[in-house]
Design a protein around this motif. Structure first.
Motif, PDB file in Angstrom:
ATOM      1  N   ASN A  69     -10.048 -17.266  -3.305  1.00  0.00           N
ATOM      2  CA  ASN A  69     -10.835 -17.746  -2.156  1.00  0.00           C
ATOM      3  C   ASN A  69     -10.357 -17.091  -0.857  1.00  0.00           C
ATOM      4  OD1 ASN A  69     -12.468 -19.374  -3.676  1.00  0.00           O
ATOM      5  ND2 ASN A  69     -11.808 -21.308  -2.741  1.00  0.00           N
ATOM      6  N   ARG A  70      -9.028 -16.908  -0.742  1.00  0.00           N
ATOM      7  CA  ARG A  70      -8.467 -16.210   0.428  1.00  0.00           C
ATOM      8  C   ARG A  70      -8.315 -14.747   0.051  1.00  0.00           C
ATOM      9  NH1 ARG A  70     -10.018 -20.053   1.944  1.00  0.00           N
ATOM     10  NH2 ARG A  70      -9.005 -22.030   2.332  1.00  0.00           N
ATOM     11  N   LYS A  71      -9.108 -13.920   0.697  1.00  0.00           N
ATOM     12  CA  LYS A  71      -9.143 -12.508   0.288  1.00  0.00           C
ATOM     13  C   LYS A  71      -7.786 -11.824   0.443  1.00  0.00           C
ATOM     14  CE  LYS A  71     -14.000 -12.194   1.504  1.00  0.00           C
ATOM     15  NZ  LYS A  71     -14.964 -11.804   2.527  1.00  0.00           N
ATOM     16  N   TRP A  72      -7.099 -12.135   1.543  1.00  0.00           N
ATOM     17  CA  TRP A  72      -5.814 -11.463   1.792  1.00  0.00           C
ATOM     18  C   TRP A  72      -4.795 -11.832   0.712  1.00  0.00           C
ATOM     19  CZ3 TRP A  72      -1.634 -14.653   2.550  1.00  0.00           C
ATOM     20  CH2 TRP A  72      -1.900 -15.982   2.911  1.00  0.00           C
ATOM     21  N   TYR A  73      -4.819 -13.070   0.232  1.00  0.00           N
ATOM     22  CA  TYR A  73      -3.844 -13.456  -0.798  1.00  0.00           C
ATOM     23  C   TYR A  73      -4.206 -12.824  -2.148  1.00  0.00           C
ATOM     24  CZ  TYR A  73      -0.403 -16.041  -3.402  1.00  0.00           C
ATOM     25  OH  TYR A  73       0.666 -16.344  -4.211  1.00  0.00           O
ATOM     26  N   ARG A  74      -5.491 -12.795  -2.413  1.00  0.00           N
ATOM     27  CA  ARG A  74      -5.976 -12.114  -3.625  1.00  0.00           C
ATOM     28  C   ARG A  74      -5.463 -10.665  -3.662  1.00  0.00           C
ATOM     29  NH1 ARG A  74     -11.747 -10.462  -2.278  1.00  0.00           N
ATOM     30  NH2 ARG A  74     -10.606  -8.762  -1.320  1.00  0.00           N
ATOM     31  N   PHE A 134      -5.966  -0.392  -2.785  1.00  0.00           N
ATOM     32  CA  PHE A 134      -5.711   1.043  -2.953  1.00  0.00           C
ATOM     33  C   PHE A 134      -5.809   1.823  -1.649  1.00  0.00           C
ATOM     34  CE2 PHE A 134      -6.374  -0.457  -7.204  1.00  0.00           C
ATOM     35  CZ  PHE A 134      -5.440   0.264  -7.929  1.00  0.00           C
ATOM     36  N   GLU A 135      -5.859   1.105  -0.527  1.00  0.00           N
ATOM     37  CA  GLU A 135      -5.925   1.774   0.764  1.00  0.00           C
ATOM     38  C   GLU A 135      -4.713   2.697   0.932  1.00  0.00           C
ATOM     39  OE1 GLU A 135      -7.285  -0.847   3.912  1.00  0.00           O
ATOM     40  OE2 GLU A 135      -6.042   0.282   5.320  1.00  0.00           O
ATOM     41  N   GLY A 136      -4.960   3.936   1.303  1.00  0.00           N
ATOM     42  CA  GLY A 136      -3.851   4.867   1.516  1.00  0.00           C
ATOM     43  C   GLY A 136      -3.456   5.649   0.277  1.00  0.00           C
ATOM     44  N   VAL A 137      -3.909   5.206  -0.905  1.00  0.00           N
ATOM     45  CA  VAL A 137      -3.573   5.938  -2.124  1.00  0.00           C
ATOM     46  C   VAL A 137      -4.480   7.172  -2.211  1.00  0.00           C
ATOM     47  CG1 VAL A 137      -3.552   5.808  -4.662  1.00  0.00           C
ATOM     48  CG2 VAL A 137      -2.803   3.847  -3.304  1.00  0.00           C
ATOM     49  N   ASN A 138      -3.908   8.282  -2.639  1.00  0.00           N
ATOM     50  CA  ASN A 138      -4.670   9.523  -2.755  1.00  0.00           C
ATOM     51  C   ASN A 138      -5.917   9.309  -3.631  1.00  0.00           C
ATOM     52  OD1 ASN A 138      -5.643  12.052  -3.262  1.00  0.00           O
ATOM     53  ND2 ASN A 138      -3.672  12.931  -3.892  1.00  0.00           N
ATOM     54  N   PRO A 139      -7.103   9.478  -3.061  1.00  0.00           N
ATOM     55  CA  PRO A 139      -8.323   9.210  -3.842  1.00  0.00           C
ATOM     56  C   PRO A 139      -8.447  10.103  -5.074  1.00  0.00           C
ATOM     57  CG  PRO A 139      -8.853   9.615  -1.522  1.00  0.00           C
ATOM     58  CD  PRO A 139      -7.404   9.942  -1.699  1.00  0.00           C
ATOM     59  N   GLN A 140      -7.729  11.225  -5.072  1.00  0.00           N
ATOM     60  CA  GLN A 140      -7.806  12.107  -6.245  1.00  0.00           C
ATOM     61  C   GLN A 140      -7.043  11.546  -7.442  1.00  0.00           C
ATOM     62  OE1 GLN A 140      -8.746  16.212  -5.733  1.00  0.00           O
ATOM     63  NE2 GLN A 140      -7.138  16.317  -4.197  1.00  0.00           N
ATOM     64  N   ASN A 171       0.837  -1.205   0.000  1.00  0.00           N
ATOM     65  CA  ASN A 171       0.000   0.000   0.000  1.00  0.00           C
ATOM     66  C   ASN A 171       0.876   1.261   0.000  1.00  0.00           C
ATOM     67  OD1 ASN A 171      -2.451  -1.453   2.261  1.00  0.00           O
ATOM     68  ND2 ASN A 171      -2.598  -1.239   0.056  1.00  0.00           N
ATOM     69  N   GLU A 172       1.926   1.214   0.814  1.00  0.00           N
ATOM     70  CA  GLU A 172       2.799   2.395   0.894  1.00  0.00           C
ATOM     71  C   GLU A 172       3.560   2.615  -0.394  1.00  0.00           C
ATOM     72  OE1 GLU A 172       5.149   2.126   4.507  1.00  0.00           O
ATOM     73  OE2 GLU A 172       3.298   1.881   5.671  1.00  0.00           O
ATOM     74  N   ARG A 173       4.034   1.513  -0.984  1.00  0.00           N
ATOM     75  CA  ARG A 173       4.758   1.660  -2.260  1.00  0.00           C
ATOM     76  C   ARG A 173       3.818   2.178  -3.340  1.00  0.00           C
ATOM     77  NH1 ARG A 173       7.487  -4.101  -2.604  1.00  0.00           N
ATOM     78  NH2 ARG A 173       8.255  -3.540  -4.682  1.00  0.00           N
ATOM     79  N   LEU A 174       2.597   1.692  -3.317  1.00  0.00           N
ATOM     80  CA  LEU A 174       1.623   2.114  -4.340  1.00  0.00           C
ATOM     81  C   LEU A 174       1.285   3.598  -4.181  1.00  0.00           C
ATOM     82  CD1 LEU A 174       0.089   0.860  -6.695  1.00  0.00           C
ATOM     83  CD2 LEU A 174      -1.811   0.381  -5.151  1.00  0.00           C
ATOM     84  N   GLU A 175       1.206   4.033  -2.935  1.00  0.00           N
ATOM     85  CA  GLU A 175       0.923   5.451  -2.672  1.00  0.00           C
ATOM     86  C   GLU A 175       2.005   6.325  -3.307  1.00  0.00           C
ATOM     87  OE1 GLU A 175       0.749   6.270   1.513  1.00  0.00           O
ATOM     88  OE2 GLU A 175       0.312   8.391   1.193  1.00  0.00           O
ATOM     89  N   GLY A 234     -13.934  -5.472  -2.752  1.00  0.00           N
ATOM     90  CA  GLY A 234     -12.967  -5.621  -1.656  1.00  0.00           C
ATOM     91  C   GLY A 234     -11.538  -5.430  -2.148  1.00  0.00           C
ATOM     92  N   THR A 235     -11.252  -5.910  -3.345  1.00  0.00           N
ATOM     93  CA  THR A 235      -9.905  -5.749  -3.899  1.00  0.00           C
ATOM     94  C   THR A 235      -9.590  -4.268  -4.073  1.00  0.00           C
ATOM     95  OG1 THR A 235     -10.128  -7.839  -5.086  1.00  0.00           O
ATOM     96  CG2 THR A 235      -8.421  -6.348  -5.861  1.00  0.00           C
ATOM     97  N   ILE A 236     -10.535  -3.536  -4.620  1.00  0.00           N
ATOM     98  CA  ILE A 236     -10.310  -2.098  -4.834  1.00  0.00           C
ATOM     99  C   ILE A 236     -10.070  -1.411  -3.484  1.00  0.00           C
ATOM    100  CG2 ILE A 236     -11.362   0.054  -5.663  1.00  0.00           C
ATOM    101  CD1 ILE A 236     -12.934  -1.717  -7.705  1.00  0.00           C
ATOM    102  N   ARG A 237     -10.929  -1.732  -2.525  1.00  0.00           N
ATOM    103  CA  ARG A 237     -10.847  -1.086  -1.214  1.00  0.00           C
ATOM    104  C   ARG A 237      -9.495  -1.368  -0.537  1.00  0.00           C
ATOM    105  NH1 ARG A 237     -15.595  -2.932   0.370  1.00  0.00           N
ATOM    106  NH2 ARG A 237     -14.804  -4.523   1.772  1.00  0.00           N
ATOM    107  N   HIS A 238      -9.072  -2.605  -0.566  1.00  0.00           N
ATOM    108  CA  HIS A 238      -7.864  -2.962   0.192  1.00  0.00           C
ATOM    109  C   HIS A 238      -6.567  -2.659  -0.547  1.00  0.00           C
ATOM    110  CE1 HIS A 238      -9.993  -4.685   3.541  1.00  0.00           C
ATOM    111  NE2 HIS A 238     -10.779  -5.318   2.687  1.00  0.00           N
TER     112      HIS A 238
END
Ligand code: ADP
Length: 265
Positions: free
Chosen positions: A228-233, A78-84, A40-44, A72-76
């Motif tokens: 099937n495992r959300k965290w791995y996805r 991109f968490e922390g990425v500037n919504p703009q 998440n931090e690297r993506l930000e 859920g994938t989008i939410r998790h």
């Protein structure tokens, strides 16, 4: 992540892809969640560079069966990425106006511009999935769409868009559990129409296999994500995004003016 990427022209049998796979994490959810935080931090940071540089465009396509976890994938991821800096485009049942045009009309309007990340929550692939399974157009009409889609995506890539496509792969058993949770906890998210599509599971798998074989290209690859495992996805999607953006080697631009010795009064 290479093992989840579909090589162009490869025959795909989705039964050979394990939706429970957790790769090197071997089922360790806590480690997986820590790894996602780092991603998440690297993506930000990468999104900020992408925006600053105004040179590249990123299009992320998400497809899945109902309850496959697109939201859920989008939410998790991109968490922390500037919504703009990120925009989500949803593709629902086409409106009358959309149906009065070619099927790529509504899609092309949503593609990213310079510095933008756009996530397609469903996409033009619905036009060879639900449209095929529900026989909304004859086979000769959807059958030629793979070619259109490859050409369209090639054009986008030639003109500076990086494309990544993810099929979130759950099995029918997992869908049943998620539907049951919805029914119990979020009944407003449940629709009887979802049960109809569940009945058509084998037809959808066949349609997805054709999509993956026909439209995974060098310029717009598909990834089959064990989901099937959300965290791995989340981890798989996040890793592919970060690695792809890092390979663009983006730099902050030099300031427009000579700032040496500038003092803010
Ligand atoms: P989601 O499930 O993505 O959260 P909805 O519950 O509103 O959103 O579902 C959108 C619906 O629109 C899906 O059933 C999908 O198959 C349908 N849809 C999307 N694109 C098309 C299309 N081109 N033709 C027909 N149906 C479509």
């Amino acid at each position: 992540m290479e093992r989840y990427r579909i090589r162009p022209g490869r025959e795909v049998d989705l039964r050979t892809f394990d939706p429970n796979d957790t790769g090197a994490f071997d089922g360790d959810k806590d480690d997986g969640k820590d790894a996602l935080k780092a991603l998440n931090e690297r993506l930000e940071d990468l999104q900020e560079r992408l925006w600053a540089e105004q040179k590249h465009r990123l299009l992320v396509v998400l497809q899945a069966m109902d309850a496959g976890g697109k939201d859920g994938t989008i939410r998790h991821v991109f968490e922390g990425v500037n919504p703009q800096g990120v925009r989500v485009a949803n593709f629902k049942v086409p409106t009358r106006k959309e149906l009065a045009h070619d099927y790529l009309w509504r899609v092309h309007r949503e593609v990213p511009g310079d510095g933008e990340i756009v996530i397609f929550n469903r996409s033009h692939y619905e036009d060879v999935l639900v449209v095929r399974v529900d026989r909304l157009v004859p086979p000769e009409v959807w059958g030629r769409r793979y070619r259109h889609i490859n050409d369209f995506e090639r054009m986008l890539a030639d003109e500076g868009t990086t494309l990544l496509k993810f099929y979130l792969h759950i099995d029918r058993e997992e869908q049943k559990e998620r539907f049951q949770d919805r029914l119990d906890e979020k009944p407003w998210k449940f629709s009887m129409g979802d049960l109809g599509k569940r009945e058509q599971w084998p037809q959808y798998m066949e349609a997805y296999e054709d999509v993956l074989r026909e439209t995974s290209t060098g310029w717009a690859p598909w990834y089959v994500v064990p989901a099937n495992r959300k965290w791995y996805r989340n981890l798989v999607v996040g890793t592919v995004l970060v690695e792809t953006l890092e390979a663009l080697d983006m730099r902050y631009p030099a300031p427009a003016d000579d700032l040496d010795g500038v003092v803010i009064p």
